[in-house]
Design a protein around this motif. Structure first.
Motif, PDB file in Angstrom:
ATOM      1  N   PRO A   1       0.842  -1.201   0.000  1.00  0.00           N
ATOM      2  CA  PRO A   1       0.000   0.000   0.000  1.00  0.00           C
ATOM      3  C   PRO A   1       0.881   1.255   0.000  1.00  0.00           C
ATOM      4  CG  PRO A   1      -0.747  -1.567   1.666  1.00  0.00           C
ATOM      5  CD  PRO A   1       0.555  -2.094   1.134  1.00  0.00           C
ATOM      6  N   GLY A   2       0.532   2.224  -0.839  1.00  0.00           N
ATOM      7  CA  GLY A   2       1.313   3.470  -0.896  1.00  0.00           C
ATOM      8  C   GLY A   2       2.487   3.412  -1.858  1.00  0.00           C
ATOM      9  N   ALA A   3       2.735   2.229  -2.445  1.00  0.00           N
ATOM     10  CA  ALA A   3       3.863   2.105  -3.384  1.00  0.00           C
ATOM     11  C   ALA A   3       3.566   2.881  -4.669  1.00  0.00           C
ATOM     12  CB  ALA A   3       4.086   0.631  -3.726  1.00  0.00           C
ATOM     13  N   THR A   4       4.628   3.164  -5.421  1.00  0.00           N
ATOM     14  CA  THR A   4       4.469   3.773  -6.746  1.00  0.00           C
ATOM     15  C   THR A   4       4.780   2.721  -7.800  1.00  0.00           C
ATOM     16  OG1 THR A   4       5.042   5.997  -5.993  1.00  0.00           O
ATOM     17  CG2 THR A   4       5.398   5.536  -8.326  1.00  0.00           C
ATOM     18  N   VAL A   5       3.922   2.653  -8.815  1.00  0.00           N
ATOM     19  CA  VAL A   5       4.197   1.811  -9.980  1.00  0.00           C
ATOM     20  C   VAL A   5       4.512   2.750 -11.140  1.00  0.00           C
ATOM     21  CG1 VAL A   5       3.192   0.200 -11.664  1.00  0.00           C
ATOM     22  CG2 VAL A   5       2.753  -0.110  -9.220  1.00  0.00           C
ATOM     23  N   SER A   6       5.567   2.435 -11.887  1.00  0.00           N
ATOM     24  CA  SER A   6       5.884   3.205 -13.088  1.00  0.00           C
ATOM     25  C   SER A   6       6.190   2.225 -14.217  1.00  0.00           C
ATOM     26  CB  SER A   6       7.076   4.133 -12.828  1.00  0.00           C
ATOM     27  OG  SER A   6       7.291   4.963 -13.950  1.00  0.00           O
ATOM     28  N   ASP A   7       6.418   2.763 -15.405  1.00  0.00           N
ATOM     29  CA  ASP A   7       6.809   1.905 -16.530  1.00  0.00           C
ATOM     30  C   ASP A   7       7.756   2.715 -17.389  1.00  0.00           C
ATOM     31  OD1 ASP A   7       4.562   3.593 -17.634  1.00  0.00           O
ATOM     32  OD2 ASP A   7       5.230   2.569 -19.445  1.00  0.00           O
ATOM     33  N   VAL A   8       8.363   2.055 -18.377  1.00  0.00           N
ATOM     34  CA  VAL A   8       9.286   2.759 -19.267  1.00  0.00           C
ATOM     35  C   VAL A   8       8.851   2.598 -20.725  1.00  0.00           C
ATOM     36  CG1 VAL A   8      11.277   2.604 -17.719  1.00  0.00           C
ATOM     37  CG2 VAL A   8      10.824   0.729 -19.339  1.00  0.00           C
ATOM     38  N   GLY A   9       7.599   2.198 -20.928  1.00  0.00           N
ATOM     39  CA  GLY A   9       7.102   1.879 -22.269  1.00  0.00           C
ATOM     40  C   GLY A   9       7.199   3.053 -23.234  1.00  0.00           C
ATOM     41  N   SER A  10       7.381   2.714 -24.512  1.00  0.00           N
ATOM     42  CA  SER A  10       7.544   3.732 -25.548  1.00  0.00           C
ATOM     43  C   SER A  10       6.219   4.360 -25.973  1.00  0.00           C
ATOM     44  CB  SER A  10       8.202   3.100 -26.780  1.00  0.00           C
ATOM     45  OG  SER A  10       9.410   2.483 -26.416  1.00  0.00           O
ATOM     46  N   VAL A  11       5.108   3.810 -25.475  1.00  0.00           N
ATOM     47  CA  VAL A  11       3.768   4.309 -25.790  1.00  0.00           C
ATOM     48  C   VAL A  11       3.077   4.543 -24.456  1.00  0.00           C
ATOM     49  CG1 VAL A  11       1.562   3.607 -26.790  1.00  0.00           C
ATOM     50  CG2 VAL A  11       3.687   2.989 -27.942  1.00  0.00           C
ATOM     51  N   LYS A  12       2.232   5.562 -24.352  1.00  0.00           N
ATOM     52  CA  LYS A  12       1.651   5.816 -23.037  1.00  0.00           C
ATOM     53  C   LYS A  12       0.150   5.569 -22.933  1.00  0.00           C
ATOM     54  CE  LYS A  12       4.285   5.662 -20.496  1.00  0.00           C
ATOM     55  NZ  LYS A  12       5.582   5.185 -20.906  1.00  0.00           N
ATOM     56  N   ARG A  13      -0.683   5.966 -23.906  1.00  0.00           N
ATOM     57  CA  ARG A  13      -2.139   5.791 -23.759  1.00  0.00           C
ATOM     58  C   ARG A  13      -2.481   4.309 -23.568  1.00  0.00           C
ATOM     59  NH1 ARG A  13      -5.535   7.124 -21.196  1.00  0.00           N
ATOM     60  NH2 ARG A  13      -5.351   9.291 -21.801  1.00  0.00           N
ATOM     61  N   ALA A  14      -1.954   3.455 -24.447  1.00  0.00           N
ATOM     62  CA  ALA A  14      -2.295   2.025 -24.387  1.00  0.00           C
ATOM     63  C   ALA A  14      -1.778   1.399 -23.094  1.00  0.00           C
ATOM     64  CB  ALA A  14      -1.712   1.297 -25.599  1.00  0.00           C
ATOM     65  N   VAL A  15      -0.618   1.838 -22.625  1.00  0.00           N
ATOM     66  CA  VAL A  15      -0.060   1.267 -21.390  1.00  0.00           C
ATOM     67  C   VAL A  15      -0.905   1.699 -20.186  1.00  0.00           C
ATOM     68  CG1 VAL A  15       1.916   1.344 -19.810  1.00  0.00           C
ATOM     69  CG2 VAL A  15       2.294   1.000 -22.261  1.00  0.00           C
ATOM     70  N   ILE A  16      -1.279   2.962 -20.156  1.00  0.00           N
ATOM     71  CA  ILE A  16      -2.109   3.443 -19.035  1.00  0.00           C
ATOM     72  C   ILE A  16      -3.437   2.683 -19.015  1.00  0.00           C
ATOM     73  CG2 ILE A  16      -3.411   5.441 -18.152  1.00  0.00           C
ATOM     74  CD1 ILE A  16      -0.993   7.177 -19.162  1.00  0.00           C
ATOM     75  N   ASP A  17      -4.054   2.530 -20.184  1.00  0.00           N
ATOM     76  CA  ASP A  17      -5.337   1.821 -20.253  1.00  0.00           C
ATOM     77  C   ASP A  17      -5.199   0.354 -19.837  1.00  0.00           C
ATOM     78  OD1 ASP A  17      -6.461   4.149 -21.072  1.00  0.00           O
ATOM     79  OD2 ASP A  17      -6.737   3.575 -23.166  1.00  0.00           O
ATOM     80  N   ALA A  18      -4.037  -0.235 -20.112  1.00  0.00           N
ATOM     81  CA  ALA A  18      -3.845  -1.660 -19.792  1.00  0.00           C
ATOM     82  C   ALA A  18      -3.455  -1.880 -18.327  1.00  0.00           C
ATOM     83  CB  ALA A  18      -2.766  -2.250 -20.709  1.00  0.00           C
ATOM     84  N   VAL A  19      -2.732  -0.920 -17.749  1.00  0.00           N
ATOM     85  CA  VAL A  19      -2.181  -1.118 -16.399  1.00  0.00           C
ATOM     86  C   VAL A  19      -3.098  -0.570 -15.297  1.00  0.00           C
ATOM     87  CG1 VAL A  19      -0.283  -0.440 -14.843  1.00  0.00           C
ATOM     88  CG2 VAL A  19       0.224  -1.186 -17.191  1.00  0.00           C
ATOM     89  N   ALA A  20      -3.559   0.668 -15.465  1.00  0.00           N
ATOM     90  CA  ALA A  20      -4.278   1.367 -14.384  1.00  0.00           C
ATOM     91  C   ALA A  20      -5.446   0.564 -13.790  1.00  0.00           C
ATOM     92  CB  ALA A  20      -4.748   2.735 -14.877  1.00  0.00           C
ATOM     93  N   PRO A  21      -6.290  -0.105 -14.597  1.00  0.00           N
ATOM     94  CA  PRO A  21      -7.435  -0.807 -14.007  1.00  0.00           C
ATOM     95  C   PRO A  21      -7.051  -1.904 -13.015  1.00  0.00           C
ATOM     96  CG  PRO A  21      -7.680  -0.639 -16.393  1.00  0.00           C
ATOM     97  CD  PRO A  21      -6.295  -0.187 -16.069  1.00  0.00           C
ATOM     98  N   HIS A  22      -5.822  -2.414 -13.102  1.00  0.00           N
ATOM     99  CA  HIS A  22      -5.411  -3.502 -12.206  1.00  0.00           C
ATOM    100  C   HIS A  22      -4.876  -3.008 -10.866  1.00  0.00           C
ATOM    101  CE1 HIS A  22      -6.017  -6.355 -15.378  1.00  0.00           C
ATOM    102  NE2 HIS A  22      -5.203  -5.680 -16.180  1.00  0.00           N
ATOM    103  N   LEU A  23      -4.493  -1.729 -10.794  1.00  0.00           N
ATOM    104  CA  LEU A  23      -3.789  -1.269  -9.596  1.00  0.00           C
ATOM    105  C   LEU A  23      -4.753  -0.964  -8.459  1.00  0.00           C
ATOM    106  CD1 LEU A  23      -1.067   1.002 -11.244  1.00  0.00           C
ATOM    107  CD2 LEU A  23      -0.994  -1.455 -10.699  1.00  0.00           C
ATOM    108  N   PRO A  24      -4.454  -1.455  -7.245  1.00  0.00           N
ATOM    109  CA  PRO A  24      -5.355  -1.213  -6.119  1.00  0.00           C
ATOM    110  C   PRO A  24      -5.348   0.242  -5.674  1.00  0.00           C
ATOM    111  CG  PRO A  24      -3.416  -2.514  -5.443  1.00  0.00           C
ATOM    112  CD  PRO A  24      -3.304  -2.302  -6.909  1.00  0.00           C
ATOM    113  N   ASP A  25      -6.420   0.668  -4.998  1.00  0.00           N
ATOM    114  CA  ASP A  25      -6.472   2.025  -4.447  1.00  0.00           C
ATOM    115  C   ASP A  25      -5.275   2.218  -3.527  1.00  0.00           C
ATOM    116  OD1 ASP A  25      -8.789   2.470  -5.766  1.00  0.00           O
ATOM    117  OD2 ASP A  25     -10.097   2.131  -4.021  1.00  0.00           O
ATOM    118  N   GLY A  26      -4.749   3.415  -3.522  1.00  0.00           N
ATOM    119  CA  GLY A  26      -3.624   3.702  -2.621  1.00  0.00           C
ATOM    120  C   GLY A  26      -2.270   3.449  -3.257  1.00  0.00           C
TER     121      GLY A  26
END
Ligand SMILES: NC(=O)c1ccc[n+]([C@@H]2O[C@H](COP(=O)([O-])OP(=O)(O)OC[C@H]3O[C@@H](n4cnc5c(N)ncnc54)[C@H](O)[C@@H]3O)[C@@H](O)[C@H]2O)c1
Ligand SMILES: O=C(O)C(=O)C[C@]1(C(=O)O)C=C[C@@H](O)C=C1
Length: 305
Positions: free
Chosen positions: A91-116
């Motif tokens: 809880p409270g951790a930061t997740v980041s990525d280094v992908g060369s594309v951002k819209r598709a990565v945000i759409d694919a990753v964000a829904p899985h991340l828990p609140d906080g």
């Protein structure tokens, strides 16, 4: 440089993750770095060369207790990896990525991340044509831009990630998601597609001209071959996940190409000269601004050792 995070987890141990590891170590930016790669062979290589303080046999194990988790896998694999690690995130951790594309990565990753959990996407504008765990080097990000795409992430988490990238030698700039994908289509994605195409065409011609095309290739073509040697999985995923922007830029590129084609056919030297003068000014402007982004060939030097 002082320590920025206690524990960082790198998921996917290729060029970018290994360069981050060496750059974090060089700057003393992190107490401990854990790592995970999908293949047992890559994990073994990482252990052999001292890449990461601890190499884990599962992604979940690697992210447990991490303050920052960086997804360093091909763009098309980001969502699957996010789903896998989500239950183990602190809880409270930061997740980041280094992908060369951002819209598709945000759409694919964000829904899985828990609140906080904070999600702060990023993209280093630095690389080489090499991939895998032995291709990284600490200097890769020095004086190169890393684009930070907070997309609503909290200020504290964003600033901390910016400090990490600056500690690794990068210059940082924040960017809005769609703008990022447009800019990268112009300065990175379509240039790669052109290089892939040019090398493919030359290879086809070689078959009818008995190897001369490659034998006598000059510096310009060799630059194309360097870029066209980049990882096929990474670049397949870039184009499949930045369709709109790359097709848009490709359309404009084709129009310009047709105009140049007509000028050559019509013998319109004035058009050609004017065009080449304009593009030369662009290159000179980049050099005068001290932003020549020619990549020093550290990757090749390291491989040859
Ligand atoms: N190479 C560059 O020039 C460059 C520059 C900036 C950003 N990027 C981005 O960084 C990311 C990583 O690129 P790289 O050049 O380090 O690639 P790489 O091929 O060197 O490394 C990728 C790693 O991800 C692992 N991987 C692949 N699929 C996976 C999956 N489904 N699950 C878990 N692990 C998986 C691979 O085994 C490998 O360890 C990509 O998203 C790419 O778009 C690359
Ligand atoms: O210098 C190279 O070899 C690169 O391809 C690096 C490069 C690029 O400049 O296009 C490639 C992909 C990235 O997402 C960012 C940087």
């Amino acid at each position: 440089m002082s320590q920025i995070y206690d524990r960082v987890a790198l998921i996917g141990l290729g060029l970018i993750a290994s360069s981050m590891f060496w750059a974090m170590k060089r700057g003393g930016l992190v107490k401990e770095v854990t790592g995970y790669a999908r293949s047992a062979e890559t994990r073994q290589t990482a252990r052999d060369i001292g890449l990461c303080d601890v190499v884990c046999d599962s992604a979940k194990e690697a992210v447990r207790d991490a303050d920052l988790v960086v997804l360093c896998v091909p763009v098309g694999a980001m969502g699957v990896v996010a789903e896998e690690i989500a239950p183990a995130l602190k809880p409270g951790a930061t997740v980041s990525d280094v992908g060369s594309v951002k819209r598709a990565v945000i759409d694919a990753v964000a829904p899985h991340l828990p609140d906080g959990v904070h999600f702060v996407p990023a993209h280093p504008m630095a690389g080489t044509e090499y991939s895998g765990p032995t291709s990284g080097f600490a200097e890769l990000f020095d004086e190169r831009w890393t684009l930070i795409v907070p997309d609503g992430a909290g200020e504290e988490a964003t600033q901390k990630l910016e400090s990490l990238w600056q500690g690794m030698g990068a210059l940082t700039e924040r960017m809005e998601v769609e703008h990022h994908d447009q800019v990268c289509a112009v300065v990175s994605h379509i240039p790669h597609l052109i290089a892939y195409t040019m090398v493919g065409v030359a290879d086809d011609l070689r078959r009818v001209s008995d190897r001369e095309v490659v034998k006598f290739s000059a510096a310009g073509f060799r630059d194309f071959t360097r870029i066209a040697a980049s990882d096929p999985t990474m670049w397949r995923d870039v184009f499949l996940n930045n369709k709109d922007a790359t097709l848009d830029v490709l359309g404009r590129f084709s129009e310009e190409l047709f105009k140049l084609q007509s000028a050559i056919r019509a013998g319109d030297g004035e058009h050609l000269h004017r065009y080449f003068t304009r593009t030369r000014e662009i290159r000179r402007g980049i050099i005068e601004a001290g932003q020549d982004t020619g990549v020093p060939d550290f990757g090749r030097i390291k491989k040859a050792e």
